[in-house]
Design an enzyme around this catalytic site. Sequence first.
Site, mmCIF file in Angstrom:
data_model
loop_
_atom_site.group_PDB
_atom_site.id
_atom_site.type_symbol
_atom_site.label_atom_id
_atom_site.label_comp_id
_atom_site.label_asym_id
_atom_site.label_seq_id
_atom_site.Cartn_x
_atom_site.Cartn_y
_atom_site.Cartn_z
ATOM 1 N N GLY B 15 73.893 21.502 33.061
ATOM 2 C CA GLY B 15 74.913 20.418 32.009
ATOM 3 C C GLY B 15 76.330 20.391 32.754
ATOM 4 N N PHE B 18 82.111 19.251 29.721
ATOM 5 C CA PHE B 18 83.437 19.939 30.125
ATOM 6 C C PHE B 18 83.139 21.260 30.570
ATOM 7 C CE2 PHE B 18 85.063 16.682 27.286
ATOM 8 C CZ PHE B 18 86.247 16.065 28.200
ATOM 9 N N GLU B 174 88.561 7.407 15.244
ATOM 10 C CA GLU B 174 88.927 6.681 16.291
ATOM 11 C C GLU B 174 88.168 5.434 16.565
ATOM 12 O OE1 GLU B 174 90.964 10.004 18.773
ATOM 13 O OE2 GLU B 174 88.777 9.948 19.422
ATOM 14 N N GLN B 323 88.487 21.621 24.363
ATOM 15 C CA GLN B 323 89.152 22.703 24.771
ATOM 16 C C GLN B 323 88.282 24.042 24.982
ATOM 17 O OE1 GLN B 323 92.000 23.639 26.379
ATOM 18 N NE2 GLN B 323 92.171 21.528 26.773
#
Lengths: 431, 431
Positions: B15, B18, B174, B323
């Site tokens: 993967g 992030f 959004e 994060q």
Amino acid sequence: MNIPFSNLPRLVIIGGGFAGVALARKMIKEPVQLVLIDRHNYHTFQPLLYQVSTSSLEPDSIAYPLRKIVKRGKNTFFRMAEVASIDPDTQKIHTNIGSISYDYLVIATGARTNFFGNTTIENNAMRMKNLPQALNLRSLMLENLEQAVITTDPEKRKELLSFVLAGAGPTGVELAGGIAELKLNVLPKDYPDMDFSEMEIHLIEGAPRILPPMSEHASKKATKFLENLGVHIHLNTQVKNYENDLVTTNTDLSIRSATFIWSAGVTGAPVSGIKSESLIPRANRYKVNQCNQIEGYTNVFAIGDISVMETKEYPRGHPMVAQPAIQQGEHLAKNLKRHLKGKTMTPFKYFDKGSMATIGRNKAVVDIGKFKFGGFFAWFIWMFIHLWFLVGFRNRFVTFFNWTYNYINYDKAARLIVRPFKNDNGSTERV
Amino acid sequence: MNIPFSNLPRLVIIGGGFAGVALARKMIKEPVQLVLIDRHNYHTFQPLLYQVSTSSLEPDSIAYPLRKIVKRGKNTFFRMAEVASIDPDTQKIHTNIGSISYDYLVIATGARTNFFGNTTIENNAMRMKNLPQALNLRSLMLENLEQAVITTDPEKRKELLSFVLAGAGPTGVELAGGIAELKLNVLPKDYPDMDFSEMEIHLIEGAPRILPPMSEHASKKATKFLENLGVHIHLNTQVKNYENDLVTTNTDLSIRSATFIWSAGVTGAPVSGIKSESLIPRANRYKVNQCNQIEGYTNVFAIGDISVMETKEYPRGHPMVAQPAIQQGEHLAKNLKRHLKGKTMTPFKYFDKGSMATIGRNKAVVDIGKFKFGGFFAWFIWMFIHLWFLVGFRNRFVTFFNWTYNYINYDKAARLIVRPFKNDNGSTERV
């Protein structure tokens, strides 16, 4: 097709390429109801398609929404549609979203890839006449590299690392140069575990020299540039077939290759309904007079690649590139304005601004009248002119930035595999 | 899988999101043979996917070739592959391009859209967890507008102009804001012949407020922003079905809509082979200890969305956002380095930098510890942080330029319909 009624005469333009857009832009404020039809919702800057295929530019930088072009006028309309046929007797066109009548019709449908009847090649080859095709080619090349890096069979790897281009016109030459630069500057960094001396780029041309429409000088220079980049050029050779990853030719040359790109010819993309006498059968393009009227019609015009205007200087029509298309579009706008004021139309005169092709970093060839040159200065002019003609500030800026970035970093950063798109023949298989 | 033999221990990361990228970057120069596997050849900056769907950014600006990330190391390898299964007993993973053994395995496969077993919604709804899906959504919205402009049936037109979003987490909020801005600033210019008061945007949320993971303050602000943009918010409402263009809910609300977007939940994307006791069934995510080791294993780790690290502060694991993924990836790098030096690993501690969501031009909400604010300043911070975290100078620059351009011109310029991509379920129909 749901266009509001208007007392103004209706001008329908089929095709939002260079010719159609040049005409539309000049007619926006004129006393006509303008309807622009295209099957895509964007204009494509075809001369830079090869940079999308070779990961230099993102597709959005060389495309421009057609609605942004026509929205400047109050009586202008864009319709995304496929035209099925034209009926000049009733002055109607029929599309997949309904029919519409016209007072003036302009056919600017351009050209498509010509496989000269070879359906095997048509089914198996990659082509590059529009954005989805250019993205398909980018994806296939990157996928084949990913395959090559995991292949232990040397024959199979060689096949995956062989890129064969049929046709050494500007498209073939520019693509070959772009792929060669990927091989030299980008891929070895990306695939440190692959030996790129195995990667081969073959450019096959039926004529005795590359870039046949350009000068001998340009051919020689471009040949030298390509050879220095490691491209194998095969002249006087015609590709006969491409099947099961094997390219065969009319000579003893045959090459196993997983990426075969056909750029050996184009043919017009006519619309049904115009009488067959007005179509040049071999070329699939409309015969037009000096005012771009299709032979036998007064209110049906053809401009750009789909038209053939036979003149003394260009007995087989103008070259099928952007400049004649833009100039014919702009000239027809002038003529339509004259006609609307009751004046007679004036004959089109092509102003040859020259032709050029880029091979890679600091390498291009330019023919402008008597001036024929190649190298850094030609490359610089090529860049400047292409930026100039890109539609829209945003596209120009992003393209300029990407070129600068790529130049400084020896990089081509748009290396995404985003697949599959639909192929021309409707399949989503591989291409 | 054709990875060269090495005396170094082999670290395999599945993967390139992030978490995987954060880990890979920190391990490149360490004494391991690093193999990064992903089914795409690029890293996607998921927080900006919605800007691709709403024509603000081109896909290439928010994606980054994974090979550019791993190429900095000599012992690093990227392989584009789909992982089929893991065999922890023999320390092997099996993929569509062959098998590979590992010494350390890190699963960073992230999450996918959760339809909670409703296959009708799964087959008919749009989703937006990766680039092809985001581009599909962009194309579908633009296609529906093209359809709407030619539709004379008012019911059908209303349906084509209705955009329904299920789920008011950051993605739903959004997207709703982005579509509302298209309606206000961009589309009326593009479609002068359409009445955009007919266009409706509905945001449906099961909880009693939008942005449930954020503060009450953020919810209120965001609600006000969205309502000012004309978005209809339906709280305490669950979508029950979407079929034949009809959205039905558990209340008397039902809406006819040609564009239905499901952003109401995510679920882990686990790999088969890990023992089922280590998987939290409801969430489809791996239970990990403070060192991100999957329960029952010492050399198999999970980081990012696919992992659940139960702590006092986060009894159900950390939030499934960028994060924690980045921090876990970086922390695991530290731990692996310690382990390779024979030191013991240290527990992960999440540093909550806050959360934020943007609604539109000058409108965002930010929660940072006790500070909760919304409006222009929040929007400015949102932009700055998202630019900061984008991978690569080129992407940052192009994104910054596009945002500036869009801001000044009230425009969203990447309005191309490029279709069809393959849907998750393999069909190329409509989506």
